[in-house]
Design a protein around this motif. Sequence first.
Motif, PDB file in Angstrom:
ATOM      1  N   GLU A  48      42.473  -7.411 -13.708  1.00 21.46           N
ATOM      2  CA  GLU A  48      41.720  -6.159 -13.563  1.00 21.46           C
ATOM      3  C   GLU A  48      40.212  -6.411 -13.586  1.00 21.46           C
ATOM      4  O   GLU A  48      39.462  -5.806 -12.825  1.00 21.46           O
ATOM      5  N   LEU A  49      39.773  -7.323 -14.441  1.00 20.40           N
ATOM      6  CA  LEU A  49      38.340  -7.642 -14.508  1.00 20.40           C
ATOM      7  C   LEU A  49      37.887  -8.358 -13.241  1.00 20.40           C
ATOM      8  O   LEU A  49      36.806  -8.082 -12.707  1.00 20.40           O
ATOM      9  N   VAL A  50      38.720  -9.280 -12.745  1.00 19.39           N
ATOM     10  CA  VAL A  50      38.398 -10.010 -11.509  1.00 19.39           C
ATOM     11  C   VAL A  50      38.324  -9.038 -10.319  1.00 19.39           C
ATOM     12  O   VAL A  50      37.408  -9.116  -9.489  1.00 19.39           O
ATOM     13  N   LEU A  51      39.290  -8.110 -10.229  1.00 22.04           N
ATOM     14  CA  LEU A  51      39.294  -7.141  -9.125  1.00 22.04           C
ATOM     15  C   LEU A  51      38.049  -6.258  -9.157  1.00 22.04           C
ATOM     16  O   LEU A  51      37.456  -5.950  -8.112  1.00 22.04           O
ATOM     17  N   ALA A  52      37.644  -5.856 -10.362  1.00 23.18           N
ATOM     18  CA  ALA A  52      36.430  -5.046 -10.493  1.00 23.18           C
ATOM     19  C   ALA A  52      35.212  -5.854 -10.040  1.00 23.18           C
ATOM     20  O   ALA A  52      34.319  -5.333  -9.356  1.00 23.18           O
ATOM     21  N   ASP A  53      35.163  -7.138 -10.413  1.00 23.37           N
ATOM     22  CA  ASP A  53      34.054  -8.009 -10.004  1.00 23.37           C
ATOM     23  C   ASP A  53      34.053  -8.246  -8.497  1.00 23.37           C
ATOM     24  O   ASP A  53      32.992  -8.269  -7.855  1.00 23.37           O
TER      25      ASP A  53
END
Length: 366
Positions: A130-135
């Motif tokens: 989820e953090l990678v997708l947001a980035d």
Amino acid sequence: MKAGIVGLPNVGKSTLFNALTRSRKAEAANYPFCTIDPNVGVVTVPDDRLAVLQKIARTSVIIPAAIEFVDIAGLVAGASKGEGLGNQFLANIREVDAIVQVVRCFEDSDIIHNMGSIDPVRDIEVVTTELVLADLDAVTKRIEKTQKKARGGDKEAQAELVLLEKLSPHLNEGKTANILPATPEEKALMTHFQLLTAKPVLFACNVAESDLATAEQNPFVQKVADYVRTHHDAAYVPISAKIEAELIDLSPDEAKEFLRDLGVTDSGVSNLIRASYKLLGLQTYFTAGEKEVRAWTIHVGWKAPQAAGVIHTDFEKGFIKAEVVSYADLSSLGSVAAAREAGKYRLEGKEYVFQDGDVALFRFNN
């Protein structure tokens, strides 16, 4: 400096926050999203050196170092697209300097896991994804904006675009920004992007009370240890949030006795605070006199004037010299006078890089 406590729902985040802050500020309940607004607590950094310096300085006042912890709402799969409290969760993470991810490493049929089973590596991957997708979304949008400036000959935009075009495929492979091979200049530039996965991460392995003394043998902890070393270049700390929460109402001596009965010598919270302090790139120097012994927080690599500036800006502006002795030398010799005689007490100038444990007195012009 703030460290944000994150993780899936019902992994023990709020219980751990309460234990860290020795409070009951965060609601800890057996359902997702019991933390909605982030709770913030200031936590003192455990440091045995203060008591030794107190005896040497013959003072009754000790002031330890402190850092902030933020208890952030539980994340669910799809947070990067707004699922659960996704948008709020991601916004709260942007505000912290480092991430402590709590992962559940215990079985308990009475505490629901929102994904149905206990698998800490899967949980880490859900949060990380989820953090990678947001980035990735943020980088894609920034590339579109930066391309126009770069085409117009803007040198800064061109350098930024080179880095963004390295980041995009890296993130697309599910890798975090903090493990991208990058030059010091690129790492400095990356801070302007405010990427979630560029923040340093520490994993808190929440184990059952019965497993605390033998946490390293816990198969869930072993899986986390193997995974984070390989995929995140990160550290982990075993902790039992339930036990730590029980220590809130005990005196320090009672807490030590309680832990001894469980077969451990130190609080997991103490280890976690110290590890978080290090994760934030922080270190401590001391001032010691009859008035007080105090721990001052500085960044690793700071020079003497910067270190003086945390006491007062006038100390930095008018810096002349720093009188310095290492804690190791002062504690073994027993006094400043003995340290002087042994040649361990020295004068340092503006280029001196402060070391963790330095005991200092500053000379400055008003």
